[in-house]
Design an enzyme around this catalytic site. Structure first.
Site, short mmCIF file in Angstrom:
data_model
loop_
_atom_site.label_atom_id
_atom_site.label_comp_id
_atom_site.label_asym_id
_atom_site.label_seq_id
_atom_site.Cartn_x
_atom_site.Cartn_y
_atom_site.Cartn_z
N ARG A 1 -29.63 -34.04 -11.75
CA ARG A 1 -29.11 -32.60 -11.35
C ARG A 1 -29.34 -32.29 -10.05
O ARG A 1 -28.88 -31.38 -9.53
CB ARG A 1 -29.91 -31.85 -12.63
CG ARG A 1 -29.43 -31.79 -13.72
CD ARG A 1 -29.74 -30.70 -14.70
NE ARG A 1 -30.02 -30.98 -16.23
CZ ARG A 1 -28.81 -30.87 -16.93
NH1 ARG A 1 -27.64 -30.63 -16.56
NH2 ARG A 1 -28.91 -30.96 -18.08
N GLU B 1 -19.48 -22.03 -14.36
CA GLU B 1 -19.53 -23.36 -15.04
C GLU B 1 -19.59 -24.57 -13.90
O GLU B 1 -19.05 -24.30 -12.53
CB GLU B 1 -18.28 -23.84 -15.61
CG GLU B 1 -18.45 -23.54 -17.36
CD GLU B 1 -19.39 -24.56 -17.99
OE1 GLU B 1 -20.24 -25.07 -17.26
OE2 GLU B 1 -19.25 -24.87 -19.00
N ASP B 2 -20.27 -25.55 -14.11
CA ASP B 2 -20.32 -26.79 -13.27
C ASP B 2 -19.14 -27.55 -13.46
O ASP B 2 -18.42 -28.16 -12.54
CB ASP B 2 -21.39 -27.66 -13.30
CG ASP B 2 -21.75 -28.10 -14.69
OD1 ASP B 2 -21.06 -27.46 -15.80
OD2 ASP B 2 -22.46 -28.83 -14.85
N LYS C 1 -11.99 -31.16 -14.85
CA LYS C 1 -11.30 -32.44 -15.20
C LYS C 1 -10.22 -32.47 -16.11
O LYS C 1 -10.55 -32.63 -17.30
CB LYS C 1 -12.40 -33.48 -15.67
CG LYS C 1 -12.33 -34.81 -15.76
CD LYS C 1 -13.25 -35.57 -16.62
CE LYS C 1 -14.42 -35.87 -15.84
NZ LYS C 1 -15.42 -36.75 -16.93
N ASP D 1 -25.66 -33.89 -14.96
CA ASP D 1 -26.73 -34.82 -15.22
C ASP D 1 -26.33 -35.93 -16.08
O ASP D 1 -25.04 -36.22 -16.42
CB ASP D 1 -27.85 -34.22 -16.36
CG ASP D 1 -27.31 -34.07 -17.68
OD1 ASP D 1 -26.14 -33.30 -17.77
OD2 ASP D 1 -27.77 -34.49 -18.73
N ASP E 1 -14.40 -29.75 -18.90
CA ASP E 1 -14.03 -31.37 -19.46
C ASP E 1 -13.23 -31.17 -20.64
O ASP E 1 -11.89 -31.01 -20.46
CB ASP E 1 -15.13 -32.20 -19.38
CG ASP E 1 -14.97 -33.74 -19.89
OD1 ASP E 1 -13.69 -33.97 -19.83
OD2 ASP E 1 -15.94 -34.46 -19.88
N LYS F 1 -27.47 -26.01 -18.56
CA LYS F 1 -28.28 -26.06 -17.27
C LYS F 1 -27.37 -26.57 -16.12
O LYS F 1 -27.84 -26.36 -14.99
CB LYS F 1 -29.30 -26.82 -17.24
CG LYS F 1 -30.47 -27.02 -18.53
CD LYS F 1 -31.16 -28.12 -18.53
CE LYS F 1 -32.03 -28.35 -19.89
NZ LYS F 1 -32.60 -29.49 -20.16
N GLY F 2 -26.08 -26.94 -16.39
CA GLY F 2 -25.28 -27.58 -15.32
C GLY F 2 -24.84 -26.45 -14.29
O GLY F 2 -24.66 -26.95 -13.00
C1 PRP Z 1 -21.59 -29.69 -19.63
C2 PRP Z 1 -21.02 -28.94 -18.68
C3 PRP Z 1 -20.23 -27.97 -19.44
C4 PRP Z 1 -19.64 -28.64 -20.51
C5 PRP Z 1 -18.39 -29.11 -20.13
O1 PRP Z 1 -22.71 -29.09 -20.26
O2 PRP Z 1 -22.24 -27.94 -18.01
O3 PRP Z 1 -20.77 -26.73 -19.77
O4 PRP Z 1 -20.60 -29.61 -20.49
O5 PRP Z 1 -17.92 -29.99 -21.17
P1 PRP Z 1 -16.84 -29.71 -22.17
O6 PRP Z 1 -15.52 -29.08 -21.12
O7 PRP Z 1 -16.34 -30.99 -22.62
O8 PRP Z 1 -17.19 -28.86 -23.32
P2 PRP Z 1 -23.79 -29.86 -21.31
O9 PRP Z 1 -23.36 -29.64 -22.71
O10 PRP Z 1 -24.04 -31.56 -20.92
O11 PRP Z 1 -24.96 -29.26 -20.91
P3 PRP Z 1 -25.80 -29.13 -19.51
O12 PRP Z 1 -25.10 -28.05 -18.70
O13 PRP Z 1 -27.18 -28.56 -19.72
O14 PRP Z 1 -25.84 -30.49 -18.87
#
Ligand code: PRP
Length: 180
Positions: free
Chosen positions: A165, A99-100, A131, A159, A103, A43-44
């Protein structure tokens, strides 16, 4: 109110808007005549996706995948699940993942592979935040809004336990919020 839980506004609403316009201008040039499919990872992505596509002046399609990797904590698990898949057939299409944050890179690496395996003509990524200190797998991010330090961020789509969010900026939570 949720703003009271914020220790520091890390990227302001205005800075996000300026950067989003800059990214959109570059995408306009790079995807001219390519009719790209912009794929938001839920959802990010939602806040960034909405602001970005308004500024991209191209014929394009949008679609979404619901992908989860964090499972409710601040630590990335490395397990990536696709909870909702695309409706658009991306075979032969130029795909831009929205993407948001990138990481560890686990999410993006998996989704890039899935989309390439489905025959996309090209797969690139635009992420509001990058990041690099969190990276566990190598992955390329072609368009980056802001490179951020090794902190946990909330707001503008990001979030903590599914909340925050809706903040219009990217911020850092007060430490006491984690012990609530
Ligand atoms: C978060 C974010 C990315 C991902 C990045 O999503 O939106 O999609 O993590 O992390 P990574 O590089 O370590 O894989 P999350 O799975 O928390 O779901 P969300 O978007 O619904 O918050």
């Amino acid at each position: 109110m949720i703003h009271d839980d914020i220790k520091k506004i890390y990227i302001t609403e205005e800075e996000i808007q300026v950067k989003t316009l800059e990214l959109a201008k570059q995408i306009n040039v790079d995807y001219d005549n390519k009719r790209p499919v912009l794929i938001g990872l839920l959802k990010g992505c939602t806040n960034f996706m909405m602001d970005l596509i308004k500024r991209v002046d191209l014929y394009l399609e949008t679609d979404y995948m619901d992908v989860t990797s964090y499972h409710g904590t601040t630590q990335s698990s490395g397990i990536v699940t696709i909870d909702r898949d695309l409706k658009v057939d991306i075979k032969g299409r130029h795909v831009l993942i929205v993407e948001d944050i990138v990481d560890t890179g686990f999410t993006l690496k998996k989704i890039i592979k899935v989309l390439k395996d489905r025959g996309a003509a090209s797969v690139k990524t635009v992420s509001l935040l990058d990041k690099p200190s969190g990276r566990k797998v190598e992955v390329s991010v072609e368009y980056i809004g802001f490179t951020v330090e090794n902190e946990f961020f909330v707001g503008y789509g990001l979030d903590y336990r599914e909340e925050y969010r809706n903040l219009p900026y990217v911020g850092i939570l007060k430490p006491e919020v984690y012990s609530k």
